[in-house]
Scaffold this active site. Structure first.
Site, short mmCIF file in Angstrom:
data_model
loop_
_atom_site.label_atom_id
_atom_site.label_comp_id
_atom_site.label_asym_id
_atom_site.label_seq_id
_atom_site.Cartn_x
_atom_site.Cartn_y
_atom_site.Cartn_z
N LYS A 121 0.84 -1.19 0.00
CA LYS A 121 0.00 0.00 0.00
C LYS A 121 0.88 1.25 0.00
O LYS A 121 1.85 1.33 0.76
CB LYS A 121 -0.90 -0.03 1.24
CG LYS A 121 -1.98 1.04 1.26
CD LYS A 121 -2.87 0.85 2.49
CE LYS A 121 -3.96 1.89 2.55
NZ LYS A 121 -4.80 1.71 3.77
N HIS A 123 -0.37 4.49 0.31
CA HIS A 123 -0.96 5.63 0.99
C HIS A 123 -1.40 5.20 2.39
O HIS A 123 -1.29 4.02 2.74
CB HIS A 123 -2.16 6.17 0.21
CG HIS A 123 -3.26 5.15 0.04
ND1 HIS A 123 -3.21 4.15 -0.91
CD2 HIS A 123 -4.42 4.97 0.72
CE1 HIS A 123 -4.29 3.40 -0.82
NE2 HIS A 123 -5.04 3.87 0.15
#
Length: 240
Positions: A121, A123
């Protein structure tokens, strides 16, 4: 004769195998495996998707871990994180942490679970790990089976890259067969589980083994399924 009697196994193992059979998690027939071998049985842990079945497998994992920690004289005696490789290992890790806490709260109430994302991921909290961070933690991997060991080595690589310390592995079923692509020489007849044990120096546990399944069928299974299973074991049995 005593030699033909099925070996006695703990009740939780028998109950687990019965759950597998009743839910068709464990089925008999002719199944072509990824390795190309034609197996007389197939184990699909992905079918443990109901509440009762998930409780069955997680409880069996928990009892297997507790039995090992209670009876072994070799360190380590405890661990910090149960790691479930994506995707099948994710619900297994979560449910088994809950089962361990229910069975032995004084020992396991602080036990954490963790799993990896297939894609990191970029963010929010970012990273590829969900759940407990692994750095400096003693980690046990939980999964359904080890066939060639490729996925397990990938999971170990993730743990090492995150700074964790692998201290053990647990799977639902030990097929007890030598690795795909191995030769006929005695030195080539090791299993994927045996290879993980030797390479990383950690215990690899299983809820049940192929021998447990053979024992159950000797007690009350179909004679044809039993003969095919025994023939498969004789042909592909690993030396470790």
């Amino acid at each position: 004769m005593a030699s033909s009697d099925p070996p006695e196994i703990p009740d939780y193992k028998t109950e687990f195998l019965q759950s597998c059979l009743s839910a068709n998690v464990l089925t008999f027939g002719n199944f072509t495996l990824k390795s190309g071998r034609v197996s007389p049985y197939f184990f699909n842990a992905g079918l443990f998707h109901t509440g009762s079945l998930l409780r069955s497998i997680s409880t069996a994992y928990a009892y297997s871990i507790i039995d090992f920690l209670s009876n072994t004289q070799s360190p380590p005696q405890d661990f910090d994180v149960l790691f479930g490789p994506a995707y099948k290992g994710i619900p297994l890790a979560c449910a088994t942490v809950s089962a361990l806490t229910a069975l032995a709260p004084a020992r396991f109430s602080s036990l954490s679970y963790s799993f990896n994302r297939k894609e990191a991921k970029t963010h929010g909290e970012a990273g590829s790990i969900v759940g407990a961070p692994l750095r400096g933690k003693r980690v046990v991997i939980i999964d359904d089976v080890i066939t060639a060991g490729t996925a397990m080595r990938e999971a170990i690589g993730i743990i090492e890259a995150e700074g964790g310390v692998l201290v053990g592995v647990i799977v639902a079923l030990d097929r007890m067969e030598r690795m795909p692509g191995s030769g006929d020489g005695a030195a080539d007849r090791g299993s994927a589980i045996g290879e993980i044990r030797k390479r990383y120096g950690v215990p690899v546990l299983s809820i049940v083994t192929l021998d447990d399944l053979v024992g159950l069928l000797r007690g009350k299974g179909d004679e044809g399924d039993l003969k095919r299973l025994e023939g498969y074991r004789e042909k592909w049995l690993a030396t470790d």
